[in-house]
Scaffold this active site. Sequence first.
Site, PDB file in Angstrom:
ATOM      1  CD  GLU A 131      45.444  -6.700  73.698  1.00  0.00           C
ATOM      2  OE1 GLU A 131      46.109  -6.001  72.890  1.00  0.00           O
ATOM      3  OE2 GLU A 131      44.378  -6.335  74.179  1.00  0.00           O
ATOM      4  CE1 TYR A 163      49.793  -1.273  75.303  1.00  0.00           C
ATOM      5  CE2 TYR A 163      51.430  -1.457  77.415  1.00  0.00           C
ATOM      6  CZ  TYR A 163      50.196  -1.181  76.754  1.00  0.00           C
ATOM      7  OH  TYR A 163      49.321  -0.367  77.310  1.00  0.00           O
ATOM      8  CG  ASN A 187      46.502   5.656  78.809  1.00  0.00           C
ATOM      9  OD1 ASN A 187      47.116   4.782  79.437  1.00  0.00           O
ATOM     10  ND2 ASN A 187      46.275   5.746  77.472  1.00  0.00           N
ATOM     11  CG  HIS A 242      45.275  -2.519  77.225  1.00  0.00           C
ATOM     12  ND1 HIS A 242      46.002  -2.062  76.031  1.00  0.00           N
ATOM     13  CD2 HIS A 242      44.664  -3.729  76.895  1.00  0.00           C
ATOM     14  CE1 HIS A 242      45.848  -2.936  74.999  1.00  0.00           C
ATOM     15  NE2 HIS A 242      45.247  -4.092  75.533  1.00  0.00           N
ATOM     16  CE  LYS A 250      47.517   1.391  79.684  1.00  0.00           C
ATOM     17  NZ  LYS A 250      47.982   2.272  78.822  1.00  0.00           N
TER      18      LYS A 250
END
Length: 162
Positions: free
Chosen positions: A137, A60, A123, A126, A20
């Site tokens: 995805e 998402y 975090n 992904h 990310k």
Amino acid sequence: MLQDQEAHAAEMERTFIAIKPDGVQRGLISEIVSRFERKGFKLVAIKIVIPSKDFAERHYHDLKERPFFNGLCDFLSSGPVLAMVWEGEGVIKYGRKLIGATDPQKSEPGTIRGDLAVVVGRNIIHGSDGPETAKDEINLWFKPEELVNYTSNAENIFHFQM
Ligand code: UDP
Ligand code: MG
């Protein structure tokens, strides 16, 4: 030969992994790629992109009722994301293990989030959570021709069958 490689790829497990914007900006690309590579997984697609907000919402979509959905999608589309597809036996589940728990406060040391992140909203990485999401995805982020079918010289070592 090409047909052999395509047949081989069709039976190999693949997962979608993305660093990310926080992970990219912090200079953690090589650290993270290295953990998947050294484990014995094979990189079959990689690109750096800034996703649109609409694209982030599609990625998402399962979380759209959650209170953090808007902020999460704003963040994912705020900067460069390193999108990847990794291949190998058990890569979906083991990829999640390498990543660690969603909340870095609960991720074990030794995992990517455990070693390198502090809060859930930043975090850094992904990973697909199951075979269906992996397929969806990969299809969302990559065109079929962006996935490279090849034989790694180390494959017979990493995937040795007793
Ligand atoms: N997230 C958040 N707050 C939460 C839970 C999740 O900001 O309370 C963010 C976090 O960045 C997480 C992402 O939403 O990685 C997707 O959530 P999911 O439950 O799918 O976690 P993951 O699969 O990434 O571990
Ligand atoms: Mg998830």
